[in-house]
Design a protein around this motif. Structure first.
Motif, PDB file in Angstrom:
ATOM      1  N   ILE A 123     -28.880 -22.767 -77.204  1.00 46.99           N
ATOM      2  CA  ILE A 123     -29.616 -23.946 -77.682  1.00 46.99           C
ATOM      3  C   ILE A 123     -29.051 -24.399 -79.029  1.00 46.99           C
ATOM      4  O   ILE A 123     -28.795 -25.587 -79.240  1.00 46.99           O
ATOM      5  N   ILE A 124     -28.801 -23.454 -79.911  1.00 51.48           N
ATOM      6  CA  ILE A 124     -28.248 -23.777 -81.235  1.00 51.48           C
ATOM      7  C   ILE A 124     -26.847 -24.352 -81.075  1.00 51.48           C
ATOM      8  O   ILE A 124     -26.497 -25.359 -81.718  1.00 51.48           O
ATOM      9  N   ASP A 125     -26.029 -23.765 -80.208  1.00 46.98           N
ATOM     10  CA  ASP A 125     -24.682 -24.305 -79.953  1.00 46.98           C
ATOM     11  C   ASP A 125     -24.772 -25.730 -79.427  1.00 46.98           C
ATOM     12  O   ASP A 125     -23.982 -26.602 -79.806  1.00 46.98           O
ATOM     13  N   GLY A 126     -25.736 -25.986 -78.549  1.00 43.90           N
ATOM     14  CA  GLY A 126     -25.915 -27.339 -78.007  1.00 43.90           C
ATOM     15  C   GLY A 126     -26.250 -28.340 -79.096  1.00 43.90           C
ATOM     16  O   GLY A 126     -25.691 -29.447 -79.143  1.00 43.90           O
ATOM     17  N   PHE A 127     -27.164 -27.977 -79.999  1.00 48.61           N
ATOM     18  CA  PHE A 127     -27.516 -28.867 -81.113  1.00 48.61           C
ATOM     19  C   PHE A 127     -26.312 -29.075 -82.036  1.00 48.61           C
ATOM     20  O   PHE A 127     -26.019 -30.187 -82.475  1.00 48.61           O
ATOM     21  N   THR A 128     -25.605 -27.999 -82.297  1.00 42.41           N
ATOM     22  CA  THR A 128     -24.435 -28.079 -83.178  1.00 42.41           C
ATOM     23  C   THR A 128     -23.391 -29.010 -82.571  1.00 42.41           C
ATOM     24  O   THR A 128     -22.846 -29.892 -83.259  1.00 42.41           O
ATOM     25  N   MET A 130     -23.901 -31.383 -80.407  1.00 45.49           N
ATOM     26  CA  MET A 130     -24.428 -32.746 -80.360  1.00 45.49           C
ATOM     27  C   MET A 130     -24.245 -33.420 -81.711  1.00 45.49           C
ATOM     28  O   MET A 130     -23.839 -34.598 -81.788  1.00 45.49           O
ATOM     29  N   PHE A 131     -24.454 -32.711 -82.790  1.00 51.41           N
ATOM     30  CA  PHE A 131     -24.291 -33.307 -84.121  1.00 51.41           C
ATOM     31  C   PHE A 131     -22.818 -33.472 -84.505  1.00 51.41           C
ATOM     32  O   PHE A 131     -22.469 -34.339 -85.272  1.00 51.41           O
ATOM     33  N   ASN A 132     -21.966 -32.614 -83.980  1.00 54.81           N
ATOM     34  CA  ASN A 132     -20.526 -32.740 -84.253  1.00 54.81           C
ATOM     35  C   ASN A 132     -19.955 -33.960 -83.536  1.00 54.81           C
ATOM     36  O   ASN A 132     -18.978 -34.544 -84.030  1.00 54.81           O
ATOM     37  N   ILE A 133     -20.515 -34.339 -82.393  1.00 59.47           N
ATOM     38  CA  ILE A 133     -20.050 -35.498 -81.643  1.00 59.47           C
ATOM     39  C   ILE A 133     -20.387 -36.772 -82.409  1.00 59.47           C
ATOM     40  O   ILE A 133     -19.633 -37.726 -82.441  1.00 59.47           O
ATOM     41  N   MET A 134     -21.498 -36.801 -83.048  1.00 58.93           N
ATOM     42  CA  MET A 134     -21.943 -38.011 -83.738  1.00 58.93           C
ATOM     43  C   MET A 134     -21.108 -38.229 -84.896  1.00 58.93           C
ATOM     44  O   MET A 134     -20.626 -38.495 -85.707  1.00 58.93           O
TER      45      MET A 134
END
Length: 134
Positions: A123-128, A130-134
């Motif tokens: 879950i943390i990797d997914g959030f990380t 997602m924010f790196n893509i932005m």
């Protein structure tokens, strides 16, 4: 509690000791009277015999067992005499009946929390990510 403590102390001696017996007699005179009857004597005879040191502890315990499991005492032990006792019985019954359901719900909750805990790195990797893509 007093009866249990006295019985524990009494069990260590071969003969019933007056000090232990006296407390039991004070706590449950009707119970001692029934035990005396089971042993073929009156309460006053039992008191005298205990004071004389002539009642074997094992014989006394055997008589308690016989008396405590007879129909009269069994019925007394399962009938409520006061509202508070009836409420205590209701609570104990509810707890006994609901405990399996509570245990099942508790296990489901534990499994759910374990699932989240086990997947927390993902879950943390997914959030990380997602924010790196932005």
């Amino acid at each position: 509690k007093t009866l249990s403590q006295q019985a524990t102390q009494m069990a260590a001696k071969p003969m019933v000791q007056w000090q232990d017996f006296k407390l039991m007699l004070e706590q449950t005179p009707a119970g001692i009277a029934a035990v005396a009857k089971e042993m073929g004597m009156s309460t006053s005879e039992m008191v005298t015999n205990v004071q004389d040191g002539t009642i074997a502890t094992q014989d006394f315990f055997d008589s308690i067992t016989k008396t405590g499991t007879n129909d009269v005492f069994g019925k007394m032990a399962t009938e409520y005499k006061k509202v508070g006792q009836a409420m205590d019985g209701l609570k104990e019954t509810l707890v006994g009946e609901l405990q399996p359901a509570f245990d099942s719900v508790t296990q489901i909750a534990i499994n759910g929390i374990e699932g989240i805990t086990d997947n927390l790195p993902n879950i943390i990797d997914g959030f990380t990510n997602m924010f790196n893509i932005m």
